[in-house]
Design a protein around this motif. Structure first.
Motif, PDB file in Angstrom:
ATOM      1  N   THR A   1       0.838  -1.210   0.000  1.00  0.00           N
ATOM      2  CA  THR A   1       0.000   0.000   0.000  1.00  0.00           C
ATOM      3  C   THR A   1       0.863   1.246   0.000  1.00  0.00           C
ATOM      4  O   THR A   1       0.662   2.157  -0.811  1.00  0.00           O
ATOM      5  CB  THR A   1      -0.894   0.031   1.265  1.00  0.00           C
ATOM      6  N   GLY A   2       1.816   1.278   0.919  1.00  0.00           N
ATOM      7  CA  GLY A   2       2.673   2.454   1.052  1.00  0.00           C
ATOM      8  C   GLY A   2       3.387   2.789  -0.236  1.00  0.00           C
ATOM      9  O   GLY A   2       3.403   3.933  -0.694  1.00  0.00           O
ATOM     10  N   VAL A   3       4.007   1.789  -0.847  1.00  0.00           N
ATOM     11  CA  VAL A   3       4.785   2.030  -2.063  1.00  0.00           C
ATOM     12  C   VAL A   3       3.880   2.474  -3.210  1.00  0.00           C
ATOM     13  O   VAL A   3       4.190   3.406  -3.945  1.00  0.00           O
ATOM     14  CB  VAL A   3       5.592   0.768  -2.441  1.00  0.00           C
ATOM     15  N   THR A   4       2.752   1.774  -3.354  1.00  0.00           N
ATOM     16  CA  THR A   4       1.822   2.124  -4.441  1.00  0.00           C
ATOM     17  C   THR A   4       1.347   3.565  -4.298  1.00  0.00           C
ATOM     18  O   THR A   4       1.354   4.334  -5.257  1.00  0.00           O
ATOM     19  CB  THR A   4       0.603   1.186  -4.419  1.00  0.00           C
TER      20      THR A   4
ATOM     21  N   MET B   1       3.472  10.788   4.572  1.00  0.00           N
ATOM     22  CA  MET B   1       2.419   9.796   4.782  1.00  0.00           C
ATOM     23  C   MET B   1       2.867   8.409   4.319  1.00  0.00           C
ATOM     24  O   MET B   1       2.739   7.428   5.045  1.00  0.00           O
ATOM     25  CB  MET B   1       1.149  10.218   4.028  1.00  0.00           C
ATOM     26  N   CYS B   2       3.432   8.365   3.137  1.00  0.00           N
ATOM     27  CA  CYS B   2       3.825   7.059   2.601  1.00  0.00           C
ATOM     28  C   CYS B   2       4.957   6.435   3.393  1.00  0.00           C
ATOM     29  O   CYS B   2       4.960   5.227   3.656  1.00  0.00           O
ATOM     30  CB  CYS B   2       4.221   7.196   1.136  1.00  0.00           C
ATOM     31  N   TYR B   3       5.913   7.261   3.822  1.00  0.00           N
ATOM     32  CA  TYR B   3       7.004   6.709   4.624  1.00  0.00           C
ATOM     33  C   TYR B   3       6.488   6.197   5.960  1.00  0.00           C
ATOM     34  O   TYR B   3       6.949   5.194   6.482  1.00  0.00           O
ATOM     35  CB  TYR B   3       8.099   7.751   4.845  1.00  0.00           C
ATOM     36  N   ARG B   4       5.493   6.901   6.495  1.00  0.00           N
ATOM     37  CA  ARG B   4       4.951   6.447   7.784  1.00  0.00           C
ATOM     38  C   ARG B   4       4.230   5.121   7.640  1.00  0.00           C
ATOM     39  O   ARG B   4       4.281   4.278   8.525  1.00  0.00           O
ATOM     40  CB  ARG B   4       4.048   7.513   8.376  1.00  0.00           C
ATOM     41  N   ILE B   5       3.563   4.932   6.488  1.00  0.00           N
ATOM     42  CA  ILE B   5       2.936   3.630   6.250  1.00  0.00           C
ATOM     43  C   ILE B   5       4.021   2.553   6.181  1.00  0.00           C
ATOM     44  O   ILE B   5       3.876   1.456   6.749  1.00  0.00           O
ATOM     45  CB  ILE B   5       2.109   3.637   4.942  1.00  0.00           C
ATOM     46  N   CYS B   6       5.115   2.863   5.523  1.00  0.00           N
ATOM     47  CA  CYS B   6       6.211   1.893   5.428  1.00  0.00           C
ATOM     48  C   CYS B   6       6.806   1.593   6.793  1.00  0.00           C
ATOM     49  O   CYS B   6       7.196   0.460   7.078  1.00  0.00           O
ATOM     50  CB  CYS B   6       7.306   2.417   4.502  1.00  0.00           C
ATOM     51  N   VAL B   7       6.852   2.603   7.645  1.00  0.00           N
ATOM     52  CA  VAL B   7       7.369   2.378   8.999  1.00  0.00           C
ATOM     53  C   VAL B   7       6.472   1.385   9.727  1.00  0.00           C
ATOM     54  O   VAL B   7       6.930   0.475  10.406  1.00  0.00           O
ATOM     55  CB  VAL B   7       7.433   3.722   9.776  1.00  0.00           C
ATOM     56  N   ARG B   8       5.162   1.544   9.555  1.00  0.00           N
ATOM     57  CA  ARG B   8       4.238   0.568  10.160  1.00  0.00           C
ATOM     58  C   ARG B   8       4.452  -0.803   9.565  1.00  0.00           C
ATOM     59  O   ARG B   8       4.348  -1.819  10.244  1.00  0.00           O
ATOM     60  CB  ARG B   8       2.781   0.981   9.906  1.00  0.00           C
TER      61      ARG B   8
END
Lengths: 195, 385
Positions: free
Chosen positions: B114-117, B145-152
């Motif tokens: 999700t994050g990468v997309t 936002m996207c980096y934070r999703i990747c952190v999760r």
């Protein structure tokens, strides 16, 4: 689980190495880990390249000679037993070992064996004498390009003159021992292995 | 420089296989010199002992494999010396495997995808906007936002310290390098201009879309070798105060987070403020180090996402500038020392490039020069007396 370094070393092997070298059980397993991490080819033996990959050894002027000391005559691989046997020379001499049973043979880390190890670093052709050439070779390794041939030659000549007692212009092992009798070999050729 | 190497050895008394003596070449040989002879056959003892010490334990080769843990953390990959594993431990381990691979991993994979997309899609959309405040604002928000999703997605538990020192525009942020995840960790707390070589494949797609939204500095493979070109592009970027701070890892390669190795001087030659950042991972929950000679990227990410968690601390250190009379190398070493001190890492002068390449002959030549000086020096003393 357990397809790791320590499980490839059997208890019987550890006991034998303990008897031969005097290292403790935990020291042997730690050194086996080290041996395994140096063994990039994972074939249970170290080659000269494996040693040369250690930067601190590669920059040591006597690096190649030291590496050579690990390999038996004419061989290109050293296994763990051989590795430990050579390292054993550098164990400190403990007091209790001086009272050991003499029939067990001289321990690898005796003063005599430490001196023999050093002697063999000079005596490349293993003829039990250090010739002028062999001495020059080692000197050249230690000084690099910074000293002229003549100066190095005179240093070598003076050294042989001072050590040679039987006039054969070479240094035998007993002459070597005599020259170094005042040097604290036990301390200088020992490494403090932790438990 | 040679003296510095010897000084390093002095502080290596902690857990190891051996305790190294902190005496230098000069000290040991001076003892023998008292007897008055120029050369002593026992001179070789010093080199001999040092050589064998380095065979048993050296400062460099162990930096390129994951740190050994004192007690096992139930991950097979961290099982080094644990010979005997009891039944109870095996059961716990089995339970761990189920939790990690059947529950955590799928969850994390979904988040990562999700994050990468979202990153690719949104940055491409933003790319269509005209340059200006709105674009920058949206780009920032999207990146964060996207980096934070990747952190999760990695279950990274990050503690940021001293956020008042966060890098500002026109500066260069330098940090110690342990893994590609370093980027995600820093970029989820602030916006940076990334520097790097442009890749093919998925990585390339991400890179190309990111640069549409805000100016990152990507180089073609051929340009990477051209140091002047690299320096020029970096300088141009920092001069433009509207552009984001550059993020650089001066070690040039991944190190196992127990030490900081030589900083390449390139980034320190550019006239700008340096913002040092120290990153320290806690290896007990999952070792973040990427051993690129052993594992590929996919394997590595799989490991990361099936660990318990990635726990780390980030310290933002006060900004540093090059001082009068300091050259780039000295400045780089000063910054490196500050980062090592904060992160509790060993400060080494060795080049991280030794992971793959041979050590330079010049270091051996320095030792030979030192020894020669001791030999010849004695000769001069004697001729004077």
């Amino acid at each position: 689980m357990g397809s790791r370094a320590s499980s490839l070393l059997r208890e019987e092997d550890i006991e034998e190495i303990k008897k031969e070298t005097g290292f403790s059980h935990s020291q042997i397993t730690r050194l086996y880990s080290r041996f395994h991490s140096l063994d990039k080819g994972e074939n249970g033996a170290l080659s000269r390249e494996d040693f040369q990959r250690i930067p601190e050894l590669a920059i040591n002027p006597l690096g190649d000679r030291i590496i050579n000391a690990f390999f038996p005559e004419g061989e290109d691989q050293v296994n763990f037993r051989g590795f430990m046997r050579t390292l054993a020379h550098f164990r400190p001499v403990e007091d209790n070992e001086k009272n050991k049973d003499p029939s067990a043979g001289e321990p690898l880390n005796s003063r005599n064996n430490k001196l023999l190890f050093a002697f063999r670093l000079y005596d490349l052709d293993r003829d039990d004498k250090i010739s002028r050439d062999e001495l020059l070779q080692v000197l050249r390794m230690m000084v690099g390009v910074n000293i002229s041939d003549e100066q190095l030659g005179s240093i070598a000549d003076r050294t042989i003159q001072e050590a040679d007692t039987n006039g054969d212009m070479c240094i035998s092992f007993s002459e070597f021992i005599k020259v170094l009798e005042k040097v604290d070999v036990e301390q200088k050729m020992s490494i403090r292995f932790l438990h | 420089n040679v003296v510095l190497f010897f000084c390093e050895w002095a502080s290596r008394f902690f857990s190891g296989i051996i305790a190294k003596e902190p005496t230098s070449l000069e000290e040991e040989l001076k003892e023998i010199r008292r007897s008055g002879s120029k050369f002593a056959m026992s001179d070789i003892f010093y080199f001999c002992r040092r050589g064998v010490e380095s065979i048993v334990d050296d400062e460099v080769t162990k930096r390129f494999t994951a740190e050994e843990l004192e007690s096992w953390n139930l991950l097979t990959r961290s099982n080094y010396n644990v010979q005997h594993i009891s039944t109870r431990l095996t059961v716990l381990w089995g339970l761990g495997v189920v939790i990690r691979y059947c529950f955590l991993l799928p969850l994390r994979l979904t988040l990562a995808i999700t994050g990468v997309t979202l990153l690719v899609v949104f940055t491409t959309i933003i790319g269509f906007l005209p340059n200006g405040r709105m674009k920058n604002f949206l780009s920032e928000k999207v990146h964060l936002m996207c980096y934070r999703i990747c952190v999760r997605a990695l279950t990274a538990i990050i503690t940021y310290h001293h956020s008042e020192n966060k890098p500002k525009n026109g500066g260069i942020c330098v940090a110690n390098h342990t893994s590609p995840i370093d980027v995600i960790i820093l970029a989820s707390d602030g916006c940076y201009a990334m520097v790097g070589q442009i890749h093919g494949g998925l990585m390339g797609v991400i890179q190309r879309s990111m640069v549409k939204a805000c100016p990152h500095i990507w180089f073609e493979r051929s340009e990477v070798k051209d140091r002047h070109l690299v320096a020029k592009r970096l300088s141009d970027h920092v001069e433009d105060k509207s552009k984001l701070p550059i993020l650089i890892f001066p070690e040039g390669t991944c190190i196992n987070n127990t030490s900081v190795m030589m900083f390449k001087k390139g980034s320190f030659e550019i006239a700008s403020t340096i913002y040092p950042v120290a990153i320290k991972y806690d290896p007990r929950f999952g070792d973040a180090f990427w051993n690129s000679s052993k594992f590929g990227m996919v394997n590595y990410l799989l490991h990361m996402m099936s660990s318990w968690a990635i726990v780390c601390s980030v310290w933002y250190l006060p900004p540093m500038n090059r001082q009068e009379g300091e050259d780039a190398v000295q400045f780089a070493n000063r910054v490196k020392a500050a980062i090592a001190r904060q992160g509790g890492l060993v400060d080494l002068l060795w080049d991280g490039g030794l992971k793959r390449s041979k050590v330079k002959e010049t270091f051996k030549e320095e030792q030979q020069k030192l020894y020669s000086r001791i030999l010849v020096g004695t000769h001069e003393d004697r001729s004077r007396s």
